[in-house]
Write a protein that holds these residues in place. Structure first.
Motif, mmCIF file in Angstrom:
data_model
loop_
_atom_site.group_PDB
_atom_site.id
_atom_site.type_symbol
_atom_site.label_atom_id
_atom_site.label_comp_id
_atom_site.label_asym_id
_atom_site.label_seq_id
_atom_site.Cartn_x
_atom_site.Cartn_y
_atom_site.Cartn_z
ATOM 1 N N GLN A 166 89.186 41.763 -60.978
ATOM 2 C CA GLN A 166 90.380 41.516 -61.644
ATOM 3 C C GLN A 166 89.936 40.397 -62.214
ATOM 4 O O GLN A 166 88.854 39.118 -61.356
ATOM 5 C CB GLN A 166 91.086 40.838 -60.273
ATOM 6 N N GLY A 167 90.087 40.197 -63.825
ATOM 7 C CA GLY A 167 89.637 39.216 -64.329
ATOM 8 C C GLY A 167 88.162 38.664 -64.383
ATOM 9 O O GLY A 167 87.726 40.014 -64.689
ATOM 10 N N ASP A 168 88.018 37.074 -64.849
ATOM 11 C CA ASP A 168 86.349 36.691 -65.000
ATOM 12 C C ASP A 168 85.803 37.326 -64.034
ATOM 13 O O ASP A 168 84.717 37.972 -64.281
ATOM 14 C CB ASP A 168 86.338 35.845 -66.120
ATOM 15 N N ASP A 169 86.178 36.591 -62.854
ATOM 16 C CA ASP A 169 85.135 36.568 -62.050
ATOM 17 C C ASP A 169 85.751 36.694 -59.946
ATOM 18 O O ASP A 169 85.438 36.314 -59.737
ATOM 19 C CB ASP A 169 84.106 34.957 -61.713
ATOM 20 N N GLN A 199 79.882 33.393 -57.622
ATOM 21 C CA GLN A 199 80.173 31.838 -58.811
ATOM 22 C C GLN A 199 79.246 32.441 -59.610
ATOM 23 O O GLN A 199 77.660 32.571 -59.259
ATOM 24 C CB GLN A 199 79.286 31.109 -57.697
ATOM 25 N N VAL A 200 79.660 33.245 -60.583
ATOM 26 C CA VAL A 200 79.010 33.460 -61.607
ATOM 27 C C VAL A 200 78.406 32.335 -62.166
ATOM 28 O O VAL A 200 76.510 32.808 -62.857
ATOM 29 C CB VAL A 200 79.462 33.803 -62.830
ATOM 30 N N GLY A 201 78.225 31.542 -61.700
ATOM 31 C CA GLY A 201 77.020 30.134 -62.934
ATOM 32 C C GLY A 201 76.361 30.029 -62.004
ATOM 33 O O GLY A 201 74.864 29.200 -62.399
ATOM 34 N N ASP A 202 75.770 30.330 -60.549
ATOM 35 C CA ASP A 202 74.871 30.309 -60.025
ATOM 36 C C ASP A 202 73.621 30.853 -59.728
ATOM 37 O O ASP A 202 72.079 31.105 -60.720
ATOM 38 C CB ASP A 202 74.695 30.830 -58.198
ATOM 39 N N VAL A 203 73.493 32.075 -60.836
ATOM 40 C CA VAL A 203 72.386 32.496 -61.926
ATOM 41 C C VAL A 203 72.220 32.380 -62.926
ATOM 42 O O VAL A 203 71.268 32.429 -63.092
ATOM 43 C CB VAL A 203 73.628 34.609 -62.576
#
Length: 553
Positions: free
Chosen positions: A209-212, A84-88
């Protein structure tokens, strides 16, 4: 003349001997594996009679490197995780608040008082009491921007600052969000790798693998749930100023404050400031130890930045409690007795030796920068892996036998020389795989089977060329020599193109495709060596011994 110099013979036999010696441990896989495990345990935990007995299963002076078995052969766990990259983003903006607050406070006579406003996770909102000072406030905050550290964000700043009325809004720029996503994924992959390596698993596959998403395959581990427990633990260590304590978990802690449960005191909750003084990201080492009363504890050490923050805070808050928080639970809340310089300390709590060791492992590995959700999980039992090994062994034996019979039936004595070289070729291939610590998977076994079939191609070209030369009434020695010379270019061309394909598969592929590419590429190298040098050496030695007037191929 049909001859090979003495020094060339020494080099050929030396390479064959070296390859077979490195391949030999794979014939005693269980014994060598037990020996290697015992050596590793003795280095860390010390010697015991059981470990010494396991170590004696294989001589120390012999090579002990093995071809590692992949997930599909050994069994283990497979996970596909989404980060969950948005949490950063929220954590990043929250960490900027003290810096923004202090910068605006220095110009309080121009902007008035400063107050943080509630907002969404992607925005930091700051209210000033003197709206006429908005221009100055924007200038101060924009001066805090730094260039984006990435190839795609050259020339961009990390934040975008805007003002409306008496409120300043701060957001991460698009370039910074992209760079943050990349850093988050790289950090997540590295932390997962460190956590998995700490428990001594063999040859895990951990790749983005992929973006996230992150693919995690760990051979030899019991189950996917065990792997999830290992890598899903956050182990986020922070140090917070304590505002108060209470027994009411429903109490409203106030703005920018948290209410956290005590790990040692059931029913007790601490109210702490939300922004930590120091975080686990500034931790450089953690080791299991014992406190002054002989109870298990964990000693820690910060980097220079964390040491300075920790030292400054303890110097300014002597007599005040501060909370050591691990994963939203207060481990302890000691009172600062004196200035603590050097950035080192000790964590005590209600845990045993095994728990303190695990905590030290997690702290050393670091905290995952963002939460992960598991999209796919699979456990492969060792029985299925053994079935795969047995099937691969049967495939290799069938292919091997068919090639041996075909070569002997087609070329007689020369076919026997090719068969001997083929046996050595497989041994050399396993020797190379052992030397580089390669991981063997089912596609890798397919690459070995393909290598067995391709290994005799060069010999077929050579022997057919010798047949052609014999038809021109040349002597046997000259025919053999010309056969090797004139077939060389075709052999090199055919194998180079296949080797290029294996390199492309290795560079562009992942997981099983790479395993196939490695065995295929190394198999081509050993096949060319045995066809051009080893088989020729056998023929020359036979020719020198028999001195035949005529030969039949």
């Amino acid at each position: 003349m049909l001859q090979i110099s003495f020094w060339k013979r020494i080099v050929i036999w030396g390479l064959i001997a070296a390859g077979l010696i490195f391949a030999l441990p794979n014939a005693f896989y269980t014994r060598v594996e037990g020996h290697n495990d015992a050596v590793a345990e003795i280095e860390v935990l010390g010697a015991t009679p059981e470990r010494d007995a396991a170590r004696a299963l294989w001589p120390d002076w012999m090579p002990g490197t093995l071809v590692n078995l992949g997930l599909d052969l050994r069994g283990g766990a497979h996970l596909l995780a989404e980060v969950q990259v948005g949490d950063v983003y929220a954590d990043r903006l929250d960490g900027m608040w003290p810096e923004v607050r202090d910068a605006l406070r220095a110009a309080r006579d121009q902007v008035g008082t400063i107050r943080r406003q509630a907002g969404d996770a992607t925005t930091l909102s700051v209210q000033i009491s003197q709206s006429e000072g908005m221009g100055r406030a924007l200038e101060i905050v924009r001066a805090l921007a730094t260039p984006v550290v990435s190839l795609t964000g050259v020339g961009s700043n990390d934040i975008e600052v805007a003002g409306q009325g008496d409120t300043i809004t701060i957001r991460l720029s698009e370039a910074e969000r992209s760079a943050t996503d990349d850093r988050t994924m790289q950090q997540s992959v590295e932390i997962i790798r460190r956590r998995v390596d700490e428990v001594g698993t063999r040859e895990p596959t951990i790749q983005r693998q992929g973006d996230d998403r992150i693919l995690i395959q760990v051979p030899g581990i019991g189950s996917a749930s065990e792997l999830k427990e290992l890598i899903g633990t956050t182990a986020q260590l922070t140090f917070h100023p304590v505002v108060g304590r209470t027994t009411d978990s429903t109490q409203n802690p106030g703005a920018r404050q948290l209410i956290l449960q005590s790990m040692d005191e059931p029913g007790v909750y601490y109210i702490v400031e939300q922004t930590p003084v120091v975080s686990g990201e500034e931790l450089v080492d953690a080791q299991p130890s014992f406190d002054q009363n002989g109870r298990p504890a964990v000693s820690f050490r910060f980097n220079p930045t964390g040491a300075r923050k920790f030292g400054d805070y303890t110097a300014e808050n002597i007599g005040s409690p501060f909370a050591i928080v691990l994963d939203d639970e207060v481990i302890s809340a000691p009172v600062i007795q004196s200035h603590i310089p050097g950035g080192s300390g000790i964590i005590t709590g209600n845990f045993g030796i095994e728990e303190s060791t695990n905590l030290a492992v997690l702290l050393r590995a670091g905290a995952l920068p963002a939460q992960m959700s598991f999209l796919e999980e699979r456990t492969i039992g060792p029985e299925l892996g053994q079935d795969s090994i047995d099937a691969g062994r049967i495939a290799c034996i069938v292919a091997f036998s068919a090639v041996l019979i075909f070569m002997f039936a087609s070329y007689g004595m020369f076919g026997m020389f090719a068969n001997m070289a083929l046996v050595l070729n497989v041994g050399l291939l396993f020797g190379l795989l052992s030397m580089i610590g390669a991981t063997l998977t089912l596609p890798g076994i397919a690459g070995i089977v393909l290598t067995i079939g391709m290994a005799v191609d060069a010999n077929v070209l050579i022997f057919e060329r010798i047949r052609e030369e014999l038809k021109t009434a040349k002597g046997p020695a000259r025919a053999i020599e010309l056969g090797y010379e004139k077939a060389l270019s075709a052999i090199i061309d055919a194998n180079i193109t296949t080797f290029i394909i294996s390199v492309i598969l290795f560079v562009l592929g992942s997981g099983p495709v790479r395993g196939f590419a490695i065995t295929l590429g190394l198999g081509i190298m050993t096949s060319v060596f045995t066809a051009i040098f080893v088989t020729r050496l056998f023929v020359v030695m036979w020719f020198e011994r028999r001195r035949p007037k005529t030969i039949e191929v």
